[in-house]
Enzyme design. Structure first.
Site, PDB file in Angstrom:
ATOM      1  N   TYR A  36      74.735  47.640  18.838  1.00  0.00           N
ATOM      2  CA  TYR A  36      75.370  48.862  19.338  1.00  0.00           C
ATOM      3  C   TYR A  36      76.868  48.661  19.489  1.00  0.00           C
ATOM      4  O   TYR A  36      77.665  49.534  19.104  1.00  0.00           O
ATOM      5  CB  TYR A  36      74.753  49.253  20.684  1.00  0.00           C
ATOM      6  CG  TYR A  36      75.051  50.686  21.089  1.00  0.00           C
ATOM      7  CD1 TYR A  36      74.059  51.663  21.017  1.00  0.00           C
ATOM      8  CD2 TYR A  36      76.305  51.061  21.547  1.00  0.00           C
ATOM      9  CE1 TYR A  36      74.328  52.985  21.364  1.00  0.00           C
ATOM     10  CE2 TYR A  36      76.583  52.372  21.910  1.00  0.00           C
ATOM     11  CZ  TYR A  36      75.589  53.332  21.825  1.00  0.00           C
ATOM     12  OH  TYR A  36      75.865  54.631  22.168  1.00  0.00           O
TER      13      TYR A  36
ATOM     14  N   PRO B 155      72.504  60.245  14.547  1.00  0.00           N
ATOM     15  CA  PRO B 155      73.532  59.920  15.537  1.00  0.00           C
ATOM     16  C   PRO B 155      73.081  59.026  16.675  1.00  0.00           C
ATOM     17  O   PRO B 155      73.916  58.596  17.483  1.00  0.00           O
ATOM     18  CB  PRO B 155      73.935  61.307  16.067  1.00  0.00           C
ATOM     19  CG  PRO B 155      72.726  62.158  15.863  1.00  0.00           C
ATOM     20  CD  PRO B 155      72.092  61.661  14.598  1.00  0.00           C
TER      21      PRO B 155
ATOM     22  N   TYR C 145      70.352  57.229  27.494  1.00  0.00           N
ATOM     23  CA  TYR C 145      69.397  57.581  26.444  1.00  0.00           C
ATOM     24  C   TYR C 145      68.024  57.671  27.102  1.00  0.00           C
ATOM     25  O   TYR C 145      67.543  56.678  27.666  1.00  0.00           O
ATOM     26  CB  TYR C 145      69.359  56.518  25.355  1.00  0.00           C
ATOM     27  CG  TYR C 145      70.564  56.449  24.456  1.00  0.00           C
ATOM     28  CD1 TYR C 145      70.507  56.961  23.163  1.00  0.00           C
ATOM     29  CD2 TYR C 145      71.753  55.857  24.874  1.00  0.00           C
ATOM     30  CE1 TYR C 145      71.596  56.892  22.312  1.00  0.00           C
ATOM     31  CE2 TYR C 145      72.855  55.781  24.024  1.00  0.00           C
ATOM     32  CZ  TYR C 145      72.768  56.299  22.755  1.00  0.00           C
ATOM     33  OH  TYR C 145      73.845  56.229  21.912  1.00  0.00           O
TER      34      TYR C 145
ATOM     35  N   LYS D 201      76.807  55.374  14.937  1.00  0.00           N
ATOM     36  CA  LYS D 201      77.321  54.533  13.859  1.00  0.00           C
ATOM     37  C   LYS D 201      78.114  55.272  12.781  1.00  0.00           C
ATOM     38  O   LYS D 201      78.763  54.631  11.952  1.00  0.00           O
ATOM     39  CB  LYS D 201      76.157  53.799  13.177  1.00  0.00           C
ATOM     40  CG  LYS D 201      75.457  52.801  14.062  1.00  0.00           C
ATOM     41  CD  LYS D 201      76.408  51.728  14.527  1.00  0.00           C
ATOM     42  CE  LYS D 201      75.826  50.866  15.616  1.00  0.00           C
ATOM     43  NZ  LYS D 201      76.852  50.375  16.534  1.00  0.00           N
TER      44      LYS D 201
ATOM     45  N   HIS E 262      83.172  51.653  28.130  1.00  0.00           N
ATOM     46  CA  HIS E 262      81.870  51.501  28.771  1.00  0.00           C
ATOM     47  C   HIS E 262      81.327  50.096  28.552  1.00  0.00           C
ATOM     48  O   HIS E 262      81.423  49.538  27.451  1.00  0.00           O
ATOM     49  CB  HIS E 262      80.880  52.524  28.217  1.00  0.00           C
ATOM     50  CG  HIS E 262      81.222  53.931  28.588  1.00  0.00           C
ATOM     51  ND1 HIS E 262      80.696  54.551  29.698  1.00  0.00           N
ATOM     52  CD2 HIS E 262      82.057  54.833  28.023  1.00  0.00           C
ATOM     53  CE1 HIS E 262      81.182  55.773  29.793  1.00  0.00           C
ATOM     54  NE2 HIS E 262      82.015  55.968  28.783  1.00  0.00           N
TER      55      HIS E 262
END
Length: 414
Positions: free
Chosen positions: A407, A311, A220, A315, A92
């Site tokens: 990220y 979560p 998200y 990580k 992604h």
């Protein structure tokens, strides 16, 4: 795989006296951290034994999240352990941040030149274990009553029970990759370690559904009803989450209620969330936990044995792989006469972990509705400030770049 009795030394010496089985590194726990450490050591010719309390089937059946940072992907590729990842992983470019029914893409490739890969932890464990079996590694399942002994001395011992018989394994080092509830951290004297912990006032209800993903990159979403997330496991299977109270029962969430919440929280104009058969669902509480030290004598902690993250920032698995990459290098340097890496392992691992904790906490607080706040005006203020924060993050090049850098993953080793 070889029996645990076939270790680095024969069962008897030249005079026929029985020798205690021994190895260089005793790894307690056959999760991704323990299995990966075993491979890093094996490729360097360092003898090891992995002890796992559960059955092989139980280990392979544990379902966990699975978003790999660029560093995790690179680590697997560097050591020739990425064949299944290349075949099944979904790469992604970034993530979508959604609020007020608008979706904004954060493109990691454009911002920092890196990607993330969706690859379930279950698949990673299966591949790493299959490779150990191919190599004939010493992996002992159903090793019960495991206890590290004498780790502050020069030659630790791990005692355990196998098939009802007591066993002992001498080693140079013990590595605890046995998770939050494992024995290794709990065997450290109370005056030698401190745990820093925070519980969050919400949990995740997660589902697996037999339906192709409705999105290209992960979504998200902040919604007035609570957080929601759209992820995936494969081109045919979607992974989705909704925020719930930590004490809620999964029995109170019918499939219809789950899909209704997802449709509401993830909905945007011109986009359709496809529904399918739910094959697995569970509720996971969210918390943060970090120990004050990841070393006690000749015993080292890695992964969930030393730290837990919520979560939201994806990580947990990556932190475990970062730990063992650092520890494996330190062990190899030690065998070459340089002890600095082992002496500094805990400080280096924790320095990275606290940055990871901050990012995970930041993502969690920015994207979850704080229903626990009793005052309606205060809750509304909190929600509006989160919208303002998301408007800043999605509208600022510098803020997007910071999110992308963290990220996609901080460096594994300093």
């Amino acid at each position: 795989m070889r029996s645990h009795r076939s270790l680095d030394h024969p069962a008897r010496n030249a005079k026929g006296a029985t020798l205690r089985p021994s190895t260089s590194v005793a790894i307690i726990g056959a999760g991704p951290a323990g299995l990966m450490l075993g491979h890093l050591l094996a490729q360097a010719g360092v003898p090891f034994t992995i002890l796992e309390a559960q059955t092989r089937e139980h280990v392979l059946g544990r379902i966990r999240a699975g978003v790999l940072e660029q560093g995790s992907v690179d680590l697997l590729a560097e050591h020739g352990l990425d064949a299944d990842l290349r075949a099944r992983g979904l790469t992604h470019r970034g993530i979508h941040l959604q609020f007020e029914r608008e979706r904004h893409h954060v493109d990691f490739v454009d911002l920092v030149g890196r990607t993330v890969t969706v690859y379930g932890q279950q698949a990673l464990v299966a591949h790493l274990l299959a490779e150990h079996e191919r190599l004939g590694s010493n992996v002992v399942f159903e090793a019960h009553d495991v206890q590290p002994v004498g780790v502050t001395g020069s030659r630790p011992t791990v005692v355990f029970t196998k098939d009802g018989a007591p066993e002992q394994l001498e080693c140079d080092f013990v590595v605890g990759t046995d998770g939050y509830h494992g024995v290794c951290r709990r065997s450290i004297p109370a005056d030698g370690i401190v745990g820093y912990e925070r519980a969050y006032p919400f949990g995740w209800l997660g589902i697996l559904a037999d339906v192709p993903p409705s999105t290209d990159d992960l979504v998200y979403a902040l919604h007035r009803d609570g957080f929601a997330m759209h992820s995936m496991r494969s081109p045919e299977v979607s992974r989705l989450y909704v925020q719930v109270a930590p004490g809620e029962s999964i029995d109170d969430w019918s499939d219809a209620r789950i899909w209704d919440a997802l449709q509401t929280r993830l909905g945007v104009d011109g986009w359709t969330l496809e529904e399918g058969r739910i094959t697995e669902k569970s509720i996971t509480p969210m918390r943060s936990f970090v120990v004050s030290t990841m070393q006690h004598g000749r015993m080292f902690l890695a992964g969930d044995a030393g730290h837990i993250v919520p979560p939201t920032g994806a990580k947990g698995l990556n932190s475990a792989l970062a730990d063992v990459a650092l520890l494996a290098r330190a062990i190899l340097e030690h065998r070459g006469g340089d002890h600095t890496g082992l002496e500094r392992y805990s400080a280096r691992a924790l320095a990275r972990q606290w940055k990871v904790q901050h990012f995970s906490q930041w993502m969690t607080e920015m994207l979850h509705v704080h229903q626990e706040v009793p005052d309606a005006s205060a809750r509304a203020f909190r929600y509006r400030s989160q919208v303002g924060q998301l408007e800043y993050v999605t509208g600022s090049q510098a803020a997007r770049q910071s999110l992308a850098e963290q990220y996609a993953g901080l460096p594994f080793t300093p």
